[in-house]
Design an enzyme around this catalytic site. Structure first.
Site, PDB file in Angstrom:
ATOM      1  N   GLY A 497      18.034  15.418  -8.004  1.00  0.00           N
ATOM      2  CA  GLY A 497      16.856  14.791  -8.318  1.00  0.00           C
ATOM      3  C   GLY A 497      16.558  13.981  -7.117  1.00  0.00           C
ATOM      4  O   GLY A 497      17.459  13.587  -6.391  1.00  0.00           O
ATOM      5  N   PHE A 501      13.601   6.416  -2.507  1.00  0.00           N
ATOM      6  CA  PHE A 501      14.126   6.086  -1.676  1.00  0.00           C
ATOM      7  C   PHE A 501      15.413   7.052  -1.101  1.00  0.00           C
ATOM      8  O   PHE A 501      16.062   6.668  -0.189  1.00  0.00           O
ATOM      9  CB  PHE A 501      14.797   4.494  -1.730  1.00  0.00           C
ATOM     10  CG  PHE A 501      13.900   3.455  -1.991  1.00  0.00           C
ATOM     11  CD1 PHE A 501      13.107   2.936  -1.236  1.00  0.00           C
ATOM     12  CD2 PHE A 501      13.588   3.152  -3.242  1.00  0.00           C
ATOM     13  CE1 PHE A 501      12.190   2.202  -1.580  1.00  0.00           C
ATOM     14  CE2 PHE A 501      12.956   2.045  -3.599  1.00  0.00           C
ATOM     15  CZ  PHE A 501      12.034   1.602  -2.530  1.00  0.00           C
ATOM     16  N   SER A 503      17.749  11.030  -2.569  1.00  0.00           N
ATOM     17  CA  SER A 503      18.087  11.893  -3.460  1.00  0.00           C
ATOM     18  C   SER A 503      19.299  11.714  -4.085  1.00  0.00           C
ATOM     19  O   SER A 503      20.193  11.080  -3.690  1.00  0.00           O
ATOM     20  CB  SER A 503      18.098  13.384  -2.822  1.00  0.00           C
ATOM     21  OG  SER A 503      19.080  13.345  -1.948  1.00  0.00           O
ATOM     22  N   VAL A 504      19.729  12.448  -5.429  1.00  0.00           N
ATOM     23  CA  VAL A 504      20.897  12.606  -6.096  1.00  0.00           C
ATOM     24  C   VAL A 504      21.345  13.989  -5.739  1.00  0.00           C
ATOM     25  O   VAL A 504      20.630  15.035  -6.384  1.00  0.00           O
ATOM     26  CB  VAL A 504      20.797  11.973  -7.461  1.00  0.00           C
ATOM     27  CG1 VAL A 504      22.112  12.122  -8.050  1.00  0.00           C
ATOM     28  CG2 VAL A 504      20.255  10.643  -7.456  1.00  0.00           C
ATOM     29  N   ASP A 627      14.064  -2.573 -13.913  1.00  0.00           N
ATOM     30  CA  ASP A 627      13.834  -1.240 -13.681  1.00  0.00           C
ATOM     31  C   ASP A 627      14.281  -0.354 -15.067  1.00  0.00           C
ATOM     32  O   ASP A 627      14.600   0.778 -14.763  1.00  0.00           O
ATOM     33  CB  ASP A 627      13.981  -0.579 -12.437  1.00  0.00           C
ATOM     34  CG  ASP A 627      13.144   0.666 -12.142  1.00  0.00           C
ATOM     35  OD1 ASP A 627      12.105   0.968 -13.115  1.00  0.00           O
ATOM     36  OD2 ASP A 627      13.449   1.517 -11.566  1.00  0.00           O
ATOM     37  N   ASN A 632      16.004   5.908 -16.252  1.00  0.00           N
ATOM     38  CA  ASN A 632      17.119   5.346 -15.524  1.00  0.00           C
ATOM     39  C   ASN A 632      18.418   4.942 -16.504  1.00  0.00           C
ATOM     40  O   ASN A 632      19.318   4.231 -16.276  1.00  0.00           O
ATOM     41  CB  ASN A 632      16.937   3.823 -14.988  1.00  0.00           C
ATOM     42  CG  ASN A 632      15.734   4.099 -13.900  1.00  0.00           C
ATOM     43  OD1 ASN A 632      15.739   5.310 -13.174  1.00  0.00           O
ATOM     44  ND2 ASN A 632      14.805   3.095 -13.437  1.00  0.00           N
ATOM     45  N   ASP A 645      20.870   2.939 -12.366  1.00  0.00           N
ATOM     46  CA  ASP A 645      19.759   2.829 -11.370  1.00  0.00           C
ATOM     47  C   ASP A 645      19.472   1.409 -11.018  1.00  0.00           C
ATOM     48  O   ASP A 645      18.596   0.832 -11.529  1.00  0.00           O
ATOM     49  CB  ASP A 645      18.519   3.456 -11.506  1.00  0.00           C
ATOM     50  CG  ASP A 645      17.496   3.742 -10.359  1.00  0.00           C
ATOM     51  OD1 ASP A 645      17.537   2.964  -9.503  1.00  0.00           O
ATOM     52  OD2 ASP A 645      16.826   4.765 -10.368  1.00  0.00           O
TER      53      ASP A 645
END
Length: 875
Positions: A497, A501, A503-504, A627, A632, A645
């Site tokens: 994903g 800021f 990617s994973v 957040d 998340n 997150d």
């Protein structure tokens, strides 16, 4: 107190001393019951006094109180009782307030004469037949004396006695009524009518029910029946277990109240029946009706036995003994077979029966196999490993092991080796830093050496990156130093994903014992070259370093990726791999995926509970998430939710709030009202976001505030509007989430209070374990004509024709009996089985994975574009 108040008090006291006084005080009265009584008092020194009557320290309120003017600044008032009763007797006086001072008159008493009034009336009695007991009665005047008459069963008993009176009853055989009469000079009063109850056996208990159930214990509750006029002391719980044709019974005696008991040590996935009876001092009640229930499934506690194999050039056949029902502790879903070749673990396989046929027998030489039984709760222990070898090699090895010749040969070899070592020691030469030097016979010396390392001067090597090269502060470096992972131990895989800021990515981490662990790696964007951005990323890792909670995603480590021709390396945060991805996508796929599935209400509440427990842990560590949302929250292999997150999280070192002072992209539809208005964030603003996350869960992944733009959210909320109740959402669940959106932060519940409410909701649901695991048990892709279908879900009893949802042409017949389960069953068995397919499949796996990835990616991107808004924060 300022000087003005002192002047007022002084003036008031002076005035009271000089002229304010009661000129008439109320007088004592003795009044016959039913007659009128009147008290009066007068006060001098006030122009318009407010005279209050008091009785026994309490203010009397009267709507018809009148004032009479005697002369200037001199007033009189009265308190009247038209029909005096016993409760009117007491102490009376007048009070006047003047500039904060209270002035009281002398007190007076009203004494009421009349028929006697009772200060102790006889109470009901419960007794055994023909057992003596006493009755007590007391009454007072005035006037005195007061005498007592007793009546039992409508007949006057004994002689007249003075009050208080104790009446001794020798015993009765049946229930009977009684009362007492009190008499004085004014008349007779009759007490309440009491009853003598004869104690009997209690009635059978009712409403026997299971209020909570886990693997090996249940909590029972019941309502007592009629107690038989005697306190219930104990209850007996009779437990019956049905096992085949045998019936096992167990009686357990418990003290009551409370009428609630935990039964522990039960067998998992077993049928039980219980009933209850209760005892008083007379005897035992009849039993209640039988209550039948089944305990939930558990992980098998035994490993399959007698694992054997049959190896040919064409295939490997494995066979093992089935487990008994008591060992299985549930309904068998699959047998999981894992194997190891050359020290490396291979992908696990699943089978429906206790036999496995694998094609290509030669590829399994020198491989070790283990098998485990799996239920919906998970997989049990592994069997002893079995090494696969050709039959001839096994036979030869056994024969050599029993031959004395082998022993003699070993002794001979050892002797020869010893002699050779002795000769080599005597011929050993000098050692240098490059190797060993030997001097053979002759005039010249020949030097030979073994190089310790080779170099290639044409290729520059990048030095290993370290924290000192990042330009971050020393405190942050100290926190991260012990979790730094060398980059060479990480192998990055495909992207999972993308975010604002970075990617994973999926990755594989090589451990110290050479084992490989699948992980997820957060990689900062490559175009970020600022130390401040890198430091912000690493601060998130520093927060997570100290997290140790099952519902908060932990930190595995931090790695630094060195880039050519770049001054700063890219930080990579290494996290556990979450098999089922984020909660938002999971909920969307349950509703909008190619194969929609049902998630039970109990599972949805469990999701909320996991998030609340994780947030309660973070709030206790002074972490404000800022957040919190379903996107998340990550789902582990067993569908446990972990809060993740922490890119916007803040550690609060003083006070209980954080004020944002910069321009950031923030999730507007999850932000609390006070945070939108004043940029202030607290644990209470996280509670607001938790309420929105509850709404997402109940709405199965819908975007909050449908039809309301991000720019309109503040005006929408300030008018008192809130998220509407989702379809099929129970009222009590909506009330909990709605309480999180109070405009006053202090009025919102704490996370601990939310946990207690959700635990109560979870326990109130059916005690039978009901989850999505049952609805997603098997996938059947074959149509009636035997052709490959579209992947409909099957939950019937006949599950013998299960197949892989990605089954493709060219698969061997003996591999089609592999039990391939969908994600609902895989969550209990563990592992990623999307890639266990026949090697002869050409491209179908990549196409299917790509199609699913495109669907999930488009859904995530569409939601993220809508969720985050550039929010300008003004200091």
């Amino acid at each position: 107190m300022n000087i003005y108040h002192w002047i007022i008090i002084f003036f008031a006291q002076s005035t009271a001393i000089l002229g304010l006084r009661f000129t008439k005080n109320p007088a004592n009265l003795t009044v016959t019951q039913g007659n009128m009584a009147r008290l009066g008092c007068s006060i001098e020194g006030l122009s318009e006094p407010d005279i209050v009557w008091m009785k026994d320290g309490e203010k009397l309120y009267s709507t018809d109180q009148m004032y009479i003017t005697l002369e200037q600044n001199h007033w009189e008032t009265f308190h009247s009782v038209k029909s005096v009763q016993q409760h009117d007797a007491g102490k009376y006086w007048c009070e006047v307030e003047f500039y904060g001072l209270t002035i009281s008159s002398e007190p007076a008493w009203i004494t009421v004469e009349g028929v006697p009034h009772f200060i102790l009336e006889p109470q009901d009695v419960a007794t055994l037949p023909r057992v003596p007991f006493n009755l007590t009665c007391a009454a007072v005047g005035p006037p005195d004396p007061v005498v007592i008459h007793w009546w039992l069963g409508g007949v006057q008993q004994g002689d007249v006695t003075s009050s208080p009176s104790v009446f001794h009853v020798k015993g009765v055989n049946n229930s009977v009524k009684f009362y007492c009469e009190a008499k004085n000079a004014r008349g007779i009063s009759v007490s309440r009518t009491g009853t003598v109850h004869i104690k009997v056996l209690p009635a059978a208990p009712s409403s026997l029910r299971v209020v909570h159930m886990v693997e090996d214990n249940v909590t029972l509750a019941w309502s007592p029946g009629f107690a038989g006029h005697s306190d219930l002391a104990t209850c007996t719980i009779q437990v019956s277990k049905t096992s085949g044709r045998k019936v096992k019974r167990l009686d357990k005696c418990v003290k009551v109240p409370p009428f609630r008991q935990i039964l522990s040590g039960l067998s998992c996935f077993s049928n039980y029946s219980v009933r209850v009876c209760c005892e008083n001092e007379i005897g035992t009640s009849p039993f209640s009706d039988w209550l039948d229930f089944q305990t939930p499934e558990a992980v098998p506690f035994a490993a399959p036995r007698n694992l054997t194999f049959d190896l040919t050039e064409q295939q490997l056949s494995l066979n093992w003994a089935t487990l008994e029902d008591e060992e299985l502790q549930g309904k068998l879903m699959a047998y999981k077979v894992q194997w190891n070749l050359g020290g490396e673990g291979q992908e696990a396989l699943l089978f429906k029966e206790n036999v496995a046929h694998l094609s290509g027998g030669g590829r399994f030489f020198n491989a070790t196999f283990q098998v485990s039984a799996c239920t919906v709760a998970g997989c049990g222990p592994w069997s002893q490993p079995v090494l696969v070898m050709p039959a001839a090699a096994v036979s030869a090895q056994i024969q050599r092991g029993h031959m004395w010749v082998g022993l003699l040969l070993g002794l001979l070899v050892a002797t020869i080796v010893g002699l050779l070592l002795t000769v080599l020691v005597h011929r050993r030469g000098k050692e240098t830093q490059f190797g060993s030097v030997f001097k053979p016979p002759g005039t010249e010396s020949t030097v030979s050496f073994i190089a310790a390392r080779s170099f290639n001067r044409t290729c520059a090597e990048f030095p290993e990156s370290n924290l000192d090269s990042l330009g971050i502060n020393d405190d942050l470096k100290a926190k991260l130093r012990d979790v730094l992972i060398p980059e060479r131990l990480l192998t990055l895989g495909h992207m999972l994903g993308k975010g604002e800021f970075g990617s994973v990515r999926e990755a594989f981490l090589k451990m110290e014992d050479s084992a490989v662990q699948k992980v997820a790696v957060k990689v900062l964007k490559t175009d970020i070259n600022s130390s401040c951005d890198i430091e912000q990323c690493l601060k998130e890792a520093a927060y997570m370093k100290d997290f140790h909670h099952p519902n908060v995603i932990p930190l595995i480590g931090v790695s630094l990726h060195r880039r050519p021709q770049q001054r700063l390396p890219i930080p990579m945060v290494v996290l556990p791999f979450m098999k089922h991805g984020d909660l938002h996508t999971f909920l969307l796929m349950s509703r909008l995926g190619d194969d929609p599935f049902t998630v039970s209400l109990q599972m949805l509440i469990q999701f909320m509970l996991d998030i609340a427990r994780g947030m309660e842990y973070l709030s206790n560590k002074s972490i404000i998430h800022r957040d919190l949302a379903a996107r998340n929250c990550m789902l582990s292999e067993n569908l446990t939710v972990c809060v993740a997150d922490f890119g916007l999280s803040k550690k609060i070192y003083s006070g209980d709030y954080y004020r944002q002072g910069s321009v950031s992209k923030l999730p507007v539809k999850w932000i609390a009202l006070e945070s939108l208005a004043d940029n202030v964030y607290t644990t209470q603003s996280d509670v607001w976001a938790f309420g929105v996350t509850m709404w997402e869960i109940m709405a199965r992944g819908q975007t909050p505030y449908p039809g309301v733009e991000n720019s309109e959210i503040y005006e929408y909320l300030i008018k008192g509007e809130r998220l509407k109740q989702p379809l099929d959402c129970r009222d009590d669940i909506y009330e909990i989430m709605h309480s999180c959106w109070s405009p006053v932060p202090k009025c919102r519940p704490s996370f601990q209070h939310l946990i207690n409410q959700l635990e109560g909701l979870w326990a109130s649901l059916s005690p039978r374990p009901c989850s999505m695991k049952e609805a997603l048990l098997y996938v059947n892709l074959e149509s009636d004509e035997g052709e490959q279908g579209a992947g409909a879900l099957g939950t019937g009893e006949d599950r013998s024709r299960s197949a892989m949802p990605w089954q493709c042409m060219g698969m061997e017949e003996d591999e089609k009996d592999w039990l391939m389960v969908s994600s609902g069953a895989a969550l209990a068995i563990g592992g990623d089985y999307r890639y266990i397919i026949s090697p002869s499949c050409n491209g179908s796996e990549e196409e299917e994975a790509g199609r699913q990835g495109d669907l999930m990616g488009s859904l995530q991107q569409e939601v993220r574009d809508e969720e985050y808004e550039d929010t300008v924060i003004n200091v």
